[in-house]
Design a protein around this motif. Structure first.
Motif, PDB file in Angstrom:
ATOM      1  N   VAL A  35     120.707  35.219 -24.893  1.00 24.17           N
ATOM      2  CA  VAL A  35     121.622  35.248 -26.036  1.00 24.17           C
ATOM      3  C   VAL A  35     122.223  36.645 -26.123  1.00 24.17           C
ATOM      4  O   VAL A  35     121.509  37.637 -25.994  1.00 24.17           O
ATOM      5  N   THR A  36     123.540  36.705 -26.336  1.00 18.16           N
ATOM      6  CA  THR A  36     124.195  37.993 -26.548  1.00 18.16           C
ATOM      7  C   THR A  36     124.847  37.994 -27.923  1.00 18.16           C
ATOM      8  O   THR A  36     125.158  36.942 -28.483  1.00 18.16           O
ATOM      9  N   ILE A  37     125.071  39.201 -28.437  1.00 15.29           N
ATOM     10  CA  ILE A  37     125.765  39.386 -29.713  1.00 15.29           C
ATOM     11  C   ILE A  37     126.778  40.512 -29.518  1.00 15.29           C
ATOM     12  O   ILE A  37     126.515  41.481 -28.799  1.00 15.29           O
ATOM     13  N   ALA A  38     127.940  40.362 -30.119  1.00 18.86           N
ATOM     14  CA  ALA A  38     128.995  41.380 -30.000  1.00 18.86           C
ATOM     15  C   ALA A  38     129.781  41.453 -31.296  1.00 18.86           C
ATOM     16  O   ALA A  38     129.961  40.448 -31.983  1.00 18.86           O
ATOM     17  N   GLY A  41     135.758  41.889 -30.588  1.00 19.22           N
ATOM     18  CA  GLY A  41     136.449  42.754 -29.654  1.00 19.22           C
ATOM     19  C   GLY A  41     135.553  43.739 -28.917  1.00 19.22           C
ATOM     20  O   GLY A  41     136.030  44.522 -28.117  1.00 19.22           O
ATOM     21  N   GLY A  42     134.254  43.698 -29.180  1.00 15.11           N
ATOM     22  CA  GLY A  42     133.327  44.633 -28.557  1.00 15.11           C
ATOM     23  C   GLY A  42     132.588  44.022 -27.384  1.00 15.11           C
ATOM     24  O   GLY A  42     132.679  42.827 -27.111  1.00 15.11           O
ATOM     25  N   ASP A  43     131.842  44.858 -26.684  1.00 16.62           N
ATOM     26  CA  ASP A  43     131.045  44.398 -25.558  1.00 16.62           C
ATOM     27  C   ASP A  43     129.772  43.725 -26.062  1.00 16.62           C
ATOM     28  O   ASP A  43     129.127  44.234 -26.977  1.00 16.62           O
ATOM     29  N   VAL A  53     120.564  45.612 -30.493  1.00 16.35           N
ATOM     30  CA  VAL A  53     121.140  45.107 -31.752  1.00 16.35           C
ATOM     31  C   VAL A  53     121.421  46.269 -32.705  1.00 16.35           C
ATOM     32  O   VAL A  53     122.464  46.317 -33.356  1.00 16.35           O
ATOM     33  N   LEU A  54     120.513  47.241 -32.753  1.00 15.51           N
ATOM     34  CA  LEU A  54     120.720  48.416 -33.606  1.00 15.51           C
ATOM     35  C   LEU A  54     121.936  49.221 -33.160  1.00 15.51           C
ATOM     36  O   LEU A  54     122.722  49.676 -33.993  1.00 15.51           O
ATOM     37  N   THR A  55     122.091  49.418 -31.841  1.00 18.55           N
ATOM     38  CA  THR A  55     123.208  50.227 -31.344  1.00 18.55           C
ATOM     39  C   THR A  55     124.553  49.539 -31.552  1.00 18.55           C
ATOM     40  O   THR A  55     125.589  50.187 -31.514  1.00 18.55           O
ATOM     41  N   LEU A  56     124.524  48.228 -31.802  1.00 17.02           N
ATOM     42  CA  LEU A  56     125.757  47.507 -32.095  1.00 17.02           C
ATOM     43  C   LEU A  56     126.410  48.064 -33.364  1.00 17.02           C
ATOM     44  O   LEU A  56     127.619  48.148 -33.469  1.00 17.02           O
ATOM     45  N   GLY A  57     125.574  48.439 -34.332  1.00 13.15           N
ATOM     46  CA  GLY A  57     126.092  49.019 -35.573  1.00 13.15           C
ATOM     47  C   GLY A  57     126.799  48.022 -36.470  1.00 13.15           C
ATOM     48  O   GLY A  57     127.715  48.382 -37.212  1.00 13.15           O
ATOM     49  N   VAL A  64     130.451  38.858 -36.134  1.00 12.13           N
ATOM     50  CA  VAL A  64     129.864  39.016 -34.808  1.00 12.13           C
ATOM     51  C   VAL A  64     130.008  37.704 -34.049  1.00 12.13           C
ATOM     52  O   VAL A  64     130.125  36.633 -34.644  1.00 12.13           O
ATOM     53  N   THR A  65     130.008  37.809 -32.727  1.00 12.92           N
ATOM     54  CA  THR A  65     130.081  36.634 -31.862  1.00 12.92           C
ATOM     55  C   THR A  65     128.781  36.514 -31.089  1.00 12.92           C
ATOM     56  O   THR A  65     128.333  37.481 -30.470  1.00 12.92           O
TER      57      THR A  65
END
Length: 88
Positions: A35-38, A41-43, A53-57, A64-65
Protein backbone atom coordinates in the motif's frame (compact mmCIF):
# COMPACT_ATOMS: atom_id res chain seq x y z
CA UNK A 1 -3.74 -9.30 -9.59
CA UNK A 2 -6.02 -6.38 -8.94
CA UNK A 3 -5.03 -2.83 -8.12
CA UNK A 4 -7.10 -0.14 -6.47
CA UNK A 5 -6.83 3.58 -5.79
CA UNK A 6 -8.81 5.76 -3.40
CA UNK A 7 -8.56 9.30 -2.08
CA UNK A 8 -9.18 10.39 1.49
CA UNK A 9 -9.16 13.59 3.52
CA UNK A 10 -7.07 13.48 6.70
CA UNK A 11 -9.47 14.01 9.63
CA UNK A 12 -6.98 14.02 12.51
CA UNK A 13 -6.53 17.54 13.94
CA UNK A 14 -2.75 16.97 14.05
CA UNK A 15 -2.62 15.40 10.58
CA UNK A 16 -0.62 12.22 10.05
CA UNK A 17 1.78 12.97 12.88
CA UNK A 18 2.99 10.65 15.67
CA UNK A 19 0.10 8.54 16.96
CA UNK A 20 -2.22 8.85 13.91
CA UNK A 21 0.70 8.00 11.60
CA UNK A 22 1.58 4.95 13.70
CA UNK A 23 -2.03 3.74 13.77
CA UNK A 24 -2.36 4.21 10.01
CA UNK A 25 0.96 2.48 9.22
CA UNK A 26 0.04 -0.46 11.47
CA UNK A 27 -3.32 -0.81 9.69
CA UNK A 28 -1.66 -0.59 6.26
CA UNK A 29 0.84 -3.30 7.23
CA UNK A 30 -1.98 -5.49 8.57
CA UNK A 31 -3.59 -5.60 5.11
CA UNK A 32 -0.72 -7.79 3.93
CA UNK A 33 -0.73 -5.86 0.65
CA UNK A 34 1.70 -3.33 -0.79
CA UNK A 35 0.00 0.00 0.00
CA UNK A 36 1.28 3.48 -0.84
CA UNK A 37 0.08 6.91 0.26
CA UNK A 38 0.80 10.25 -1.43
CA UNK A 39 -0.22 13.87 -1.08
CA UNK A 40 -2.04 15.19 -4.14
CA UNK A 41 0.60 15.56 -6.84
CA UNK A 42 3.32 14.11 -4.61
CA UNK A 43 5.43 10.99 -4.75
CA UNK A 44 3.94 7.90 -3.12
CA UNK A 45 5.57 6.41 -0.02
CA UNK A 46 5.20 3.05 1.72
CA UNK A 47 2.06 3.32 3.84
CA UNK A 48 3.26 0.54 6.19
CA UNK A 49 6.32 2.57 7.22
CA UNK A 50 5.70 4.98 10.11
CA UNK A 51 8.76 7.02 9.13
CA UNK A 52 7.61 7.32 5.51
CA UNK A 53 4.11 8.36 6.58
CA UNK A 54 5.58 10.97 8.94
CA UNK A 55 7.86 12.42 6.25
CA UNK A 56 4.82 12.84 4.00
CA UNK A 57 3.77 15.73 6.25
CA UNK A 58 0.04 15.29 5.61
CA UNK A 59 -1.88 17.85 7.64
CA UNK A 60 -5.48 18.10 8.80
CA UNK A 61 -7.85 18.46 5.86
CA UNK A 62 -5.28 17.49 3.23
CA UNK A 63 -6.24 15.06 0.50
CA UNK A 64 -4.14 11.91 0.10
CA UNK A 65 -4.19 9.15 -2.49
CA UNK A 66 -3.90 5.52 -1.45
CA UNK A 67 -2.98 2.68 -3.81
CA UNK A 68 -2.88 -1.05 -3.17
CA UNK A 69 -2.26 -4.14 -5.27
CA UNK A 70 -3.45 -7.67 -4.73
CA UNK A 71 -6.53 -9.66 -3.89
CA UNK A 72 -8.75 -7.65 -1.59
CA UNK A 73 -7.17 -4.30 -2.51
CA UNK A 74 -10.53 -2.48 -2.70
CA UNK A 75 -11.62 -3.73 0.72
CA UNK A 76 -8.22 -2.94 2.24
CA UNK A 77 -8.32 0.63 0.93
CA UNK A 78 -11.91 1.10 2.11
CA UNK A 79 -10.79 0.31 5.64
CA UNK A 80 -7.77 2.60 5.44
CA UNK A 81 -9.85 5.46 4.01
CA UNK A 82 -12.35 5.03 6.86
CA UNK A 83 -9.50 5.17 9.36
CA UNK A 84 -8.05 8.37 7.85
CA UNK A 85 -11.41 10.10 7.58
CA UNK A 86 -12.62 9.33 11.11
CA UNK A 87 -9.50 9.48 13.31
CA UNK A 88 -9.84 12.65 15.29
Amino acid sequence: MSAAERTAVVASPVGLHARPAALFARAAKATGLPVTIALDGGDPVDAASVLSVLTLGAGHGQRVTLRAEGDGAEAALAGLVALLETTG
